[in-house]
Motif scaffolding. Structure first.
Motif: not given
Length: 371
Positions: A80, A83-84, A87, A94-95, A98, A101, A157, A160-161, A183
């Motif tokens: 995670s 991914i952050i 983003l 977006l970061s 996520f 989330f 997830l 989302f990708y 977002v």
């Protein structure tokens, strides 16, 4: 006869593998964690390019080596974070979206039950490999209701990708401006994605119904749950694709259904069912009670493969020497006690004989002494 021979050989192989894993689990478990972590991180790197630093192969290998000796929940958090970070380079909102989330998932479920958090990354990795339909029924048989939330989080997830593939070019083209616009656009794209809705509903129904079937008090519950669970997933996806007119290849779905059923059978075999033809479940009742009876045979198949452990080999030599000295001392004490007691008895017998002889030889002297 051939079928019985095949079942016996299969169960015997299972027991040997169980024995091998029990003997080598301290080595096998870290290796499996390392391989799982490395595979998931490499797939996530393809889905979300992590950046110049984390993108290096040696970095992913080093993280996987650390993961081999840590709980698998660490994999979810480190993935995670990557991914952050990815983003963040694309869009700040977006970061943050996520991150919210991830925090919601942790607070609502993963904080309570962190055993299966890694599934939130394994599931999207399998969907990326185009075998995502296989996993819900297998997880329901293997884990049960605990797999519901991590699986759905993984589905979210993955889509989302999929949405980012459309959102990122738009954000880079400056067609969307304003804080939070990325977002909102990503959320609207996910909600309007009919395939996402189909897969979420199919996954939830499959896990819930398969878990219920697997708990059913029936001799063939393990077989029924695996077969119907795989069928529920496949036919729900096909029905949704026909209803929403989404292009999902039917043959691929059927093949994945068959693979899912085979994996369910393999898992049930290695979970320890044993000779499934010998397990019996029955229900009967009398005037006062209803009886649920499950009879499981105690006899194992591989009785010829008996392992005899010599305990003395595992005892240190110092302890063995002390034990031998103690035994020798005890033997000497026992011999001394026996010899002394026999000596005392012999002396007592001699004294008694002498006194009796004296009494018979000089009876007059003895009478006078007594007077």
């Amino acid at each position: 006869m051939k079928q019985n021979t095949f079942v016996v050989s299969l169960i015997s192989t299972k027991e040997k593998l169980h024995k091998f894993y029990q003997d080598k689990h301290r080595v096998i478990t870290p290796i499996l964690r390392f391989l799982l972590s490395l595979a998931v991180l490499f797939i996530l790197k393809e889905m979300f390019p992590f950046g110049a630093i984390v993108d290096k192969t040696w970095c992913l290998v080093a993280i996987s080596v650390i993961q081999a000796f840590l709980p698998l929940s660490f994999l979810y958090y480190i993935g995670s974070i990557f991914i952050i970070y990815n983003l963040w380079q694309v869009s700040f909102d977006l970061s943050i979206g996520f991150l919210v989330f991830v925090i919601v998932c942790v607070i609502c479920y993963f904080r309570i039950d962190s055993r299966y958090t890694y599934l939130a990354l394994v599931v999207p990795a399998l969907f990326y490999l185009k075998v995502g339909i296989v996993i819900p029924a297998v997880l329901a048989v293997a884990i049960g209701f605990h797999a519901l939330v991590p699986t759905l989080a993984g589905v979210v997830l993955y889509y989302f990708y999929v949405t980012l593939l459309e959102v990122v070019p738009i954000l880079k083209g400056a067609e969307v401006s304003g804080m939070g616009a990325g977002v909102m656009y990503a959320a609207n794209s996910i909600i309007k994605n009919q395939t996402f809705f189909i897969v979420v509903v199919a996954s939830a129904l499959t896990i819930i119904l398969t878990s219920l079937l697997n708990r059913m008090f029936n001799e063939r519950a393990w077989l029924i749950s695996g077969a119907l669970g795989s069928a529920i997933m496949a036919f729900t996806v096909m029905a949704g694709s026909l209803y929403y007119k989404v292009n999902i290849p039917i043959w691929n779905v059927l093949i994945e259904m068959a693979v899912s059923f085979v994996l369910c059978l393999i898992f049930n075999l290695f979970r320890g069912i044993g000779d499934v033809s010998r397990i019996e479940k029955t229900v009967f009742e009398d005037d006062e009670y209803i009886y649920y009876v499950k009879a499981v045979p105690k006899v194992k198949v591989s009785q010829s493969d008996r392992n005899v452990k010599i305990i003395n080999e595992k005892i240190p030599t110092e302890i063995m020497d002390e034990a031998e000295e103690t035994f020798e001392m005890d033997d000497e004490i026992l011999e001394m006690d026996t010899w002394d007691s026999s000596l005392e008895n012999d002396e007592f017998d001699e004294i008694e004989e002498d006194s009796s002889n004296d009494m018979f030889e000089n009876p007059e002297e003895n009478i006078e002494e007594n007077k």
